[in-house]
Design an enzyme around this catalytic site. Structure first.
Site, PDB file in Angstrom:
ATOM      1  N   VAL A 165     -54.510  72.581  75.333  1.00 33.61           N
ATOM      2  CA  VAL A 165     -53.670  73.370  76.232  1.00 33.61           C
ATOM      3  C   VAL A 165     -54.236  74.782  76.382  1.00 33.61           C
ATOM      4  CG1 VAL A 165     -51.350  74.226  76.679  1.00 33.61           C
ATOM      5  CG2 VAL A 165     -51.665  71.991  75.608  1.00 33.61           C
ATOM      6  N   ASP A 166     -54.730  75.360  75.296  1.00 37.39           N
ATOM      7  CA  ASP A 166     -55.394  76.664  75.391  1.00 37.39           C
ATOM      8  C   ASP A 166     -56.602  76.587  76.309  1.00 37.39           C
ATOM      9  OD1 ASP A 166     -53.778  78.309  73.827  1.00 37.39           O
ATOM     10  OD2 ASP A 166     -54.796  77.772  71.977  1.00 37.39           O
ATOM     11  N   VAL A 167     -57.379  75.524  76.180  1.00 38.92           N
ATOM     12  CA  VAL A 167     -58.583  75.370  76.999  1.00 38.92           C
ATOM     13  C   VAL A 167     -58.217  75.253  78.472  1.00 38.92           C
ATOM     14  CG1 VAL A 167     -60.573  73.898  77.474  1.00 38.92           C
ATOM     15  CG2 VAL A 167     -59.880  74.315  75.106  1.00 38.92           C
TER      16      VAL A 167
END
Length: 379
Positions: A165-167
């Site tokens: 999700v960060d990516v």
């Protein structure tokens, strides 16, 4: 050769992963990225190990190459003035502070844009500006539905094996900032770009989100199977698993022929993709009864010659080895005791990414940043 973002200055007040991954992409493209870090501590990920590198953690180095590091205490008036002047001069500002935290210090979007109307100001949060919930990737994978569709159906929900999700949020942030910079060339004005982990996740659920919106029913876990395509999964051979991805009926016919079972493609249960999905269990039994007659390597050779998408289930090391064999040259060496890095994933015919520099030591560029911005008059 001039880099795509040569001359663009990025004031990076972000930390951990989503923000730093976004700004490392801008650094790859030639922007000057000044990473503002807490004195004596720095970005939390400098302490996130093992594994460790000669200077810090592998986690930190993965998202902070080609940047400058300046230690600034935003609660110290002198340091805050340096930070403010940096924001007033920058083309782009990145931040992922708790909502309202930078506003209280005069570094929020409204205050910065009043002095720097051309600024593209990117705010990253977990759940949007109206929520104070902390935005950790694992938490968003849980509440955002990604875990519910990941893993074996007989096992508990599982997170993805990377902070996906960060990516994804980082990539959305890069797209938003580049779009705003492009629009600025016409209007001369910047704008506030806001991304949040939950929205980026929902926007990336693709067919799974569409399944819910079309039916009102949340999809579940299917392990390595696909809800709408078959065979599109891992299948057992004599000595291990083979990933097979037949995206159309022609590929399935070639698979059946390569397995020595051409009649499968004419069987009404398997002739079309909807039929194969409806009879998946029977299909898997038929395919695996053939595949178990030989090892993975044998089948890979036959399926490659037949033009059937298939591959061995590997690991990260074998993935790098495959990319190397394919001539993708996936890693770059930075020298100076820094670990190797993953090459920028996009190729450009005229402006290739070539300037990779090691991640900065904490506060390595303190003097440069202070000399440049301490006495600089704001716009």
């Amino acid at each position: 050769m001039t880099a795509v973002l040569d001359g663009i200055v990025v004031a990076d007040f972000s930390r951990v992963l989503a923000g730093p991954l976004a700004t490392v992409t801008l650094a790859d493209l030639g922007a000057t990225v000044i990473k503002v870090e807490r004195p004596g501590v720095g970005d939390e990920t400098r302490q996130w190990g093992p594994p460790w590198t000669a200077a810090t953690s592998a986690y930190f180095e993965a998202a902070n190459r080609s940047k400058l590091s300046a230690e600034l205490d935003l609660d110290d008036p002198a340091d805050l003035e340096v930070a403010a002047n940096l924001a007033y001069e920058a083309d782009v500002v990145f931040e992922n502070f708790r909502t309202g935290s930078l506003d209280a210090r005069g570094l929020g979007y409204d205050a910065v844009a009043a002095r720097n109307p051309g600024v593209v100001y990117c705010s990253i949060s977990g759940f949007g500006p109206g929520s104070s919930l902390p935005g950790y990737d694992f938490l968003v994978q849980a509440v955002g539905g990604l875990m519910s569709i990941t893993g074996d159906p007989q096992s508990p929900p599982s997170k993805v094996g990377v902070a996906l999700v960060d990516v994804l949020t980082a990539k959305d942030a890069v797209a938003g900032v580049l779009a705003a910079l492009l629009e600025r060339t016409t209007s001369g004005r910047g704008q506030h770009v806001q991304v949040n982990l939950l929205s980026s996740l929902l926007g990336s659920l693709a067919n799974q989100a569409a399944s819910y919106l079309a039916t009102g029913t949340s999809p579940g876990r299917l392990g390595n199977q696909h809800p709408s395509i078959a065979p599109y999964e891992t299948l057992e051979c004599a000595d291990g698993q083979l990933a097979v991805a037949c995206g159309n009926d022609g590929q399935f016919r070639r698979l059946a022929e390569a397995l020595g079972r051409p009649a499968l493609a004419a069987d009404e249960r398997f002739r079309t993709n909807p039929a194969r999905v409806a009879h998946r269990d029977e299909l898997v039994r038929e395919l695996e009864s053939a595949l178990r007659q030989a090892d993975v390597d044998t089948w890979l050779g036959r399926l490659e010659r037949a033009g059937v998408p298939a591959g061995r289930v590997g690991d990260v090391g074998s993935a790098f080895a495959l990319a190397t064999r394919l001539g993708l040259d996936p890693r770059v060496s930075l020298g100076d005791e820094a670990m190797d890095q993953v090459r920028h994933p996009v190729t450009y015919s005229r402006t290739p990414v070539t300037d990779y520099r090691r991640p900065p030591r904490l506060g390595e560029h303190n003097d440069l940043v202070r000399d440049t911005y301490a006495s600089r008059s704001p716009r």
